[in-house]
Motif scaffolding. Structure first.
Motif, PDB file in Angstrom:
ATOM      1  N   TYR A   1       7.632  12.441 -12.696  1.00 46.28           N
ATOM      2  CA  TYR A   1       8.773  12.084 -11.862  1.00 46.28           C
ATOM      3  C   TYR A   1       8.323  11.943 -10.419  1.00 46.28           C
ATOM      4  O   TYR A   1       7.428  12.657  -9.958  1.00 46.28           O
ATOM      5  CB  TYR A   1       9.891  13.115 -11.986  1.00 46.28           C
ATOM      6  CG  TYR A   1      10.597  13.005 -13.311  1.00 46.28           C
ATOM      7  CD1 TYR A   1      11.398  11.909 -13.586  1.00 46.28           C
ATOM      8  CD2 TYR A   1      10.431  13.963 -14.302  1.00 46.28           C
ATOM      9  CE1 TYR A   1      12.022  11.771 -14.815  1.00 46.28           C
ATOM     10  CE2 TYR A   1      11.050  13.843 -15.530  1.00 46.28           C
ATOM     11  CZ  TYR A   1      11.846  12.737 -15.779  1.00 46.28           C
ATOM     12  OH  TYR A   1      12.451  12.593 -16.993  1.00 46.28           O
ATOM     13  N   VAL A   2       8.955  11.003  -9.720  1.00 49.24           N
ATOM     14  CA  VAL A   2       8.578  10.729  -8.343  1.00 49.24           C
ATOM     15  C   VAL A   2       9.840  10.627  -7.489  1.00 49.24           C
ATOM     16  O   VAL A   2      10.932  10.382  -7.993  1.00 49.24           O
ATOM     17  CB  VAL A   2       7.795   9.400  -8.232  1.00 49.24           C
ATOM     18  CG1 VAL A   2       6.434   9.525  -8.865  1.00 49.24           C
ATOM     19  CG2 VAL A   2       8.581   8.266  -8.872  1.00 49.24           C
ATOM     20  N   ASP A   3       9.635  10.829  -6.217  1.00 53.43           N
ATOM     21  CA  ASP A   3      10.729  10.613  -5.285  1.00 53.43           C
ATOM     22  C   ASP A   3      10.950   9.106  -5.165  1.00 53.43           C
ATOM     23  O   ASP A   3      10.025   8.319  -5.364  1.00 53.43           O
ATOM     24  CB  ASP A   3      10.338  11.214  -3.928  1.00 53.43           C
ATOM     25  CG  ASP A   3      11.531  11.316  -3.000  1.00 53.43           C
ATOM     26  OD1 ASP A   3      12.675  11.174  -3.492  1.00 53.43           O
ATOM     27  OD2 ASP A   3      11.328  11.546  -1.806  1.00 53.43           O
ATOM     28  N   PHE A   4      12.167   8.716  -4.865  1.00 49.54           N
ATOM     29  CA  PHE A   4      12.441   7.291  -4.670  1.00 49.54           C
ATOM     30  C   PHE A   4      13.696   7.134  -3.831  1.00 49.54           C
ATOM     31  O   PHE A   4      14.466   8.067  -3.662  1.00 49.54           O
ATOM     32  CB  PHE A   4      12.623   6.583  -6.019  1.00 49.54           C
ATOM     33  CG  PHE A   4      13.922   6.908  -6.717  1.00 49.54           C
ATOM     34  CD1 PHE A   4      14.042   8.069  -7.457  1.00 49.54           C
ATOM     35  CD2 PHE A   4      15.018   6.069  -6.626  1.00 49.54           C
ATOM     36  CE1 PHE A   4      15.234   8.391  -8.096  1.00 49.54           C
ATOM     37  CE2 PHE A   4      16.214   6.380  -7.266  1.00 49.54           C
ATOM     38  CZ  PHE A   4      16.314   7.547  -8.012  1.00 49.54           C
ATOM     39  N   GLU A   5      13.846   5.926  -3.314  1.00 53.76           N
ATOM     40  CA  GLU A   5      15.093   5.586  -2.633  1.00 53.76           C
ATOM     41  C   GLU A   5      15.615   4.307  -3.242  1.00 53.76           C
ATOM     42  O   GLU A   5      14.842   3.449  -3.657  1.00 53.76           O
ATOM     43  CB  GLU A   5      14.855   5.395  -1.134  1.00 53.76           C
ATOM     44  CG  GLU A   5      14.860   6.712  -0.376  1.00 53.76           C
ATOM     45  CD  GLU A   5      14.418   6.544   1.064  1.00 53.76           C
ATOM     46  OE1 GLU A   5      14.654   5.458   1.609  1.00 53.76           O
ATOM     47  OE2 GLU A   5      13.844   7.495   1.599  1.00 53.76           O
TER      48      GLU A   5
ATOM     49  N   PRO B   1       0.838  -1.210   0.000  1.00 55.95           N
ATOM     50  CA  PRO B   1       0.000   0.000   0.000  1.00 55.95           C
ATOM     51  C   PRO B   1       0.870   1.256   0.000  1.00 55.95           C
ATOM     52  O   PRO B   1       1.750   1.408   0.845  1.00 55.95           O
ATOM     53  CB  PRO B   1      -0.787  -0.124   1.305  1.00 55.95           C
ATOM     54  CG  PRO B   1      -0.854  -1.595   1.544  1.00 55.95           C
ATOM     55  CD  PRO B   1       0.434  -2.160   1.038  1.00 55.95           C
TER      56      PRO B   1
ATOM     57  N   SER C   1      10.287   7.741 -13.052  1.00 55.41           N
ATOM     58  CA  SER C   1       8.982   8.284 -13.427  1.00 55.41           C
ATOM     59  C   SER C   1       7.938   7.177 -13.365  1.00 55.41           C
ATOM     60  O   SER C   1       8.192   6.051 -13.778  1.00 55.41           O
ATOM     61  CB  SER C   1       9.048   8.858 -14.843  1.00 55.41           C
ATOM     62  OG  SER C   1       7.778   8.843 -15.446  1.00 55.41           O
TER      63      SER C   1
ATOM     64  N   PRO D   1       7.577   5.744  -3.088  1.00 57.18           N
ATOM     65  CA  PRO D   1       6.293   6.012  -2.434  1.00 57.18           C
ATOM     66  C   PRO D   1       5.279   6.421  -3.502  1.00 57.18           C
ATOM     67  O   PRO D   1       5.514   7.383  -4.228  1.00 57.18           O
ATOM     68  CB  PRO D   1       6.597   7.195  -1.499  1.00 57.18           C
ATOM     69  CG  PRO D   1       8.058   7.459  -1.610  1.00 57.18           C
ATOM     70  CD  PRO D   1       8.553   6.801  -2.851  1.00 57.18           C
TER      71      PRO D   1
ATOM     72  N   ASP E   1       0.860   6.180  -4.451  1.00 58.43           N
ATOM     73  CA  ASP E   1      -0.488   5.689  -4.163  1.00 58.43           C
ATOM     74  C   ASP E   1      -1.079   5.006  -5.380  1.00 58.43           C
ATOM     75  O   ASP E   1      -1.921   5.556  -6.066  1.00 58.43           O
ATOM     76  CB  ASP E   1      -1.394   6.854  -3.739  1.00 58.43           C
ATOM     77  CG  ASP E   1      -1.257   7.148  -2.267  1.00 58.43           C
ATOM     78  OD1 ASP E   1      -0.940   6.203  -1.513  1.00 58.43           O
ATOM     79  OD2 ASP E   1      -1.453   8.308  -1.874  1.00 58.43           O
ATOM     80  N   TRP E   2      -0.611   3.821  -5.657  1.00 61.10           N
ATOM     81  CA  TRP E   2      -1.125   3.083  -6.811  1.00 61.10           C
ATOM     82  C   TRP E   2      -2.535   2.564  -6.499  1.00 61.10           C
ATOM     83  O   TRP E   2      -2.930   2.453  -5.343  1.00 61.10           O
ATOM     84  CB  TRP E   2      -0.192   1.930  -7.160  1.00 61.10           C
ATOM     85  CG  TRP E   2       0.113   1.013  -6.025  1.00 61.10           C
ATOM     86  CD1 TRP E   2       1.142   1.132  -5.135  1.00 61.10           C
ATOM     87  CD2 TRP E   2      -0.617  -0.143  -5.624  1.00 61.10           C
ATOM     88  NE1 TRP E   2       1.095   0.134  -4.213  1.00 61.10           N
ATOM     89  CE2 TRP E   2       0.025  -0.675  -4.483  1.00 61.10           C
ATOM     90  CE3 TRP E   2      -1.751  -0.791  -6.119  1.00 61.10           C
ATOM     91  CZ2 TRP E   2      -0.429  -1.813  -3.832  1.00 61.10           C
ATOM     92  CZ3 TRP E   2      -2.208  -1.928  -5.472  1.00 61.10           C
ATOM     93  CH2 TRP E   2      -1.545  -2.431  -4.340  1.00 61.10           C
TER      94      TRP E   2
END
Lengths: 405, 359
Positions: free
Chosen positions: A92-96, A66, A87, A113, A115-116
């Motif tokens: 574009y999205v934040d990521f680790e 989730p 992306s 992170p 919200d799929w």
């Protein structure tokens, strides 16, 4: 024996004063020295590879929790790759990432992170430090099951449904097989050959598909054939060992040919069911097992024929109930293991290898069955046998239509 | 709201130690709004004390969409910073001709240069004067203009100006070759000379072939001709909507104004409340047919191509095809942060969005 003479004269050559292990090590030492000198001189004559770096990343595993997407990525290419941006659906999205630089054959896990939404499709691209893109599609988003005891229980249940129960049911044909005429037994054995041949073809095709979808660095589709050859040879070795034992036992008036053949068939089918379990487990894990109940029913009908294949050679024997149960477990239980592995840690290279191993085992088993089909003239492909093989293929084909993972 | 989302919100709220971010997230349109506050050193969903985003009252500004946290684009290595570029107008050098007319001159050099178009992503650009977009050339209607162009790139280039001028000054391969113009090969120089007309917001770009490649790689810039009587005093901004096809698939991966995606989201453009803000806006995005500009919570007067002093439209969203441009004038009546972005939302989420910070 001239050849042997030549060998012995070689053995008595001038080097014979040195111990054998030294003779074996000299070429190795020379190779090491040559490589060392070549490296020390900086590979003379071979400059740097020209052109831009080759970036080849493959997404090995997708995990959806989730609000989070997790990708495990392996570097399939010769050069290090830097993952700069990610992306999701053209944004574009934040990521680790465990590491943003991925060396050759190395892997990294990217956590995004996001919200799929269940049931929707997601196009992800990784933007590398040179501006290249690595595309990955999540066809149908579904939460990845947590690998807890309940989950493994479910996988075990799935394995029992598709592996153990159908095989056991199929084995209930044993009393029938015992009653019928020897000709009919031959027909059933031929039917078994047809069933198995279909499974082998199916396994190779599935293995190649799985391998091509995953990273290629570890061998890709070649793993299917390596797996097939390895299991064929392994089973041939086991067979040789068992034959030796049986001959000694037979001299004391023990073990029968039929049980031996049944065990080999069970092993081959077991390897096949391991691959089948992998396919089911991995489909379940990525949420592609939407038609779960239908699929289980399909596999169950499909696999009942496998039970028949095991008991066909037992027509003239009276094996104990425990021995029958053991045969059933050898053939069916690997589906449980496969489902658990497939769902918890699906690895396309491993799956390809195991599917190949299943095919190789089946080839060996077919080879074992053939002598039992031969008629009085020693022909294997007499009309009854051919009819049986074709019927087996047809049966598998039709029941196979019920299953598509 | 599904339970799943609520749970995540609660976690975020707990981390922040305040209920404010929770409420903030429930406000629609926050996906874009949250475009990476690069100023924030926090990662993921958590907010820590001392987070600049929290300090300035915008507690919900944690990253959601936008480039990953971490080091920013290295503006020093790039040689240009969009925060400075947005108010950087190059007036060149002037002197009076015998006739009394003003002669305005610029030096322009084509240079191949690797620039960082998104944090960690390098792109082998072709530039005018080492920057993308090239310098914003600015002059007054009726002046005589001379642009001394030297090609320091390893490829042949031109400068093609939008404006009114003779064919041999058009910066087109095959036109003006007799006087050393047309296609300017590596190491060659040429001086473009023409009158500044008509007044308005124009552009220049390379016209060597293949054209799409020469433009997409960065050879373009704004060319502003002020009307003789000038325009009303204003805080003037230049915004060149551009994009980069980093993987050479004839589609863009990174969108921006003034080259660096999300830059003005991380570093909002500071403007004064009530002051007239004039934006010179152009679209040079290759491969995509149109681009657009939208400002939040405000309306602007739009002067297409800037060739009339009468606005054509009072709106909050306009569309520009490639090569279209115009002048926007607006005042912000309230303080706060106001987003501006392409209302082609795909472009927005791929970098083309930013904020005005009104004080």
């Amino acid at each position: 024996m001239e050849a042997r003479g030549a060998v012995s004269s070689l053995r008595q050559g001038p080097g014979s004063r040195l111990p054998a292990w030294a003779l074996g090590l000299i070429p190795l030492a020379l190779i090491a020295a040559a490589v060392g000198v070549f490296a020390a001189l900086g590979a003379p004559g071979l400059g740097e590879r020209s052109g831009p770096p080759i970036e080849d990343l493959a997404v090995e595993r997708t995990v959806l929790h989730p609000g989070e997407i997790e990708l495990t990525v392996r570097n399939d290419g010769p050069d290090q790759v830097g993952i700069a941006q990610v992306s999701v659906n053209d944004g574009y999205v934040d990521f680790e990432a465990t590491s943003k630089e991925v060396g050759r054959l190395g892997s990294t896990t990217i956590t995004i992170p996001y919200d799929w939404i269940e049931g929707e499709s997601y196009e992800i691209f990784l933007l590398t430090s040179t501006g290249g893109t690595v595309d990955h599609t999540i066809d149908v988003a579904a939460e990845t099951p947590e690998a807890d005891s309940g989950f493994y229980g479910l996988m075990a249940l799935l394995g029992i449904y598709v592996g153990v129960i159908p095989v056991a049911l199929g084995m209930l044909w044993l009393p029938f097989v015992r009653r019928i005429d020897r000709r009919w037994v031959q027909l059933l054995l031929a039917l078994t050959v047809g069933l198995l041949a279909f499974l082998a073809i199916d396994a190779v095709q599935e293995g190649v598909d799985v391998a091509q979808a995953g990273p290629q660095a570890l061998g890709g589709a070649a793993l299917v054939f390596v797996g097939a050859l390895a299991s064929y040879l392994l089973l041939a070795g086991v067979d040789g060992y068992m034959t030796g034992r049986r001959e000694r036992a037979a001299a004391r008036g023990g073990d029968a040919v039929g049980t031996h053949l049944a065990l080999l068939i069970a092993i081959g089918i077991g390897l096949h069911n391991l691959g089948e379990g992998l396919a089911i487990g991995s489909s379940y894990a990525i949420g592609a097992l939407a038609l779960g109940a239908f699929l289980v029913v399909g596999f169950a009908i499909h696999n009942t024929t496998e039970g028949l294949a095991i008991v066909a050679p037992l027509a003239e024997e009276r094996p104990g109930l425990s021995r029958l149960a053991l045969l059933g477990l050898v053939a069916g239980a690997p589906a449980i293991v496969g489902a658990a592995i497939g769902a918890a840690a699906f690895d396309s290279s491993l799956a390809a290898f195991l599917l190949g191993a299943g095919a190789g085992a089946i080839a060996q088993v077919i080879q074992q069955i053939v002598p039992s089909i031969r008629d009085a003239d020693g022909r294997a492909l007499h009309p009854i046998a051919v009819a049986g093989i074709l019927a087996g293929l047809a049966l598998m084909y039709v029941t196979g239509l019920l299953v598509s993972v | 709201m599904s339970p799943r989302i609520s749970r995540r919100k609660l976690l975020g709220g707990a981390a922040a130690g305040a209920a404010l971010p929770v409420l903030h997230e429930l406000i629609p349109h926050q996906g874009l709004h949250h475009a990476l506050d690069g100023a924030s050193a926090s990662s993921g969903h958590q907010h820590t004390a001392g987070d600049p985003a929290a300090v300035d009252g915008d507690a919900g500004m944690h990253s959601h969409n936008g480039f990953a946290m971490g080091p920013e684009v290295n503006h020093r290595a790039n040689g240009f910073d969009p925060s400075a570029m947005v108010r950087d107008f190059d007036w060149g050098k002037t002197r009076r001709l015998a006739s009394g007319r003003v002669l305005r001159e610029w030096e322009m050099v084509a240079i191949d240069k690797e620039i960082e178009v998104a944090p960690g992503v390098k792109y082998a650009a072709w530039t005018y004067n080492g920057r993308v977009p090239g310098p914003t050339l600015r002059c007054r209607e009726g002046e005589r203009l001379r642009i001394h162009f030297g090609n320091g790139s390893s490829h042949p280039h031109t400068i093609h100006f939008h404006g009114i001028h003779p064919a041999f000054m058009d910066g087109m391969p095959g036109l003006g070759e007799g006087i050393g113009g047309g296609l300017i090969r590596p190491g060659e120089t040429f001086t473009y000379e023409f009158d500044a007309e008509p007044f308005g917001m124009h552009l220049y770009h390379c016209h060597a072939t293949p054209l799409a490649e020469h433009i997409a790689k960065g050879l373009y810039g704004a060319f502003i001709v002020d009307p003789k009587q000038g325009r009303e005093d204003a805080d003037e901004l230049i915004m060149v909507m551009n994009a980069f096809d980093t993987n050479f698939d004839f589609g863009n991966e990174v969108y921006a104004v003034n080259s660096i995606g999300f830059h003005y989201a991380k570093h909002p453009i500071k403007v004064k409340r009530g002051e007239l803000v004039r934006i010179y806006l152009m679209n040079i995005v290759e491969f995509d047919p149109i681009n657009s500009f939208h400002v939040h919570a405000n309306f602007f007067n739009y002067f297409p191509t800037g060739t009339s002093l009468q606005p054509l439209e009072y709106t909050d969203t306009i569309v520009q095809a490639q090569g279209q441009r115009g002048v926007l004038e607006l005042r912000f009546p309230y303080e706060g942060r106001y987003m501006f972005h392409a209302h082609k939302t795909e472009f927005a989420e791929l970098g083309w969005l930013g904020f005005f910070e009104v004080a």
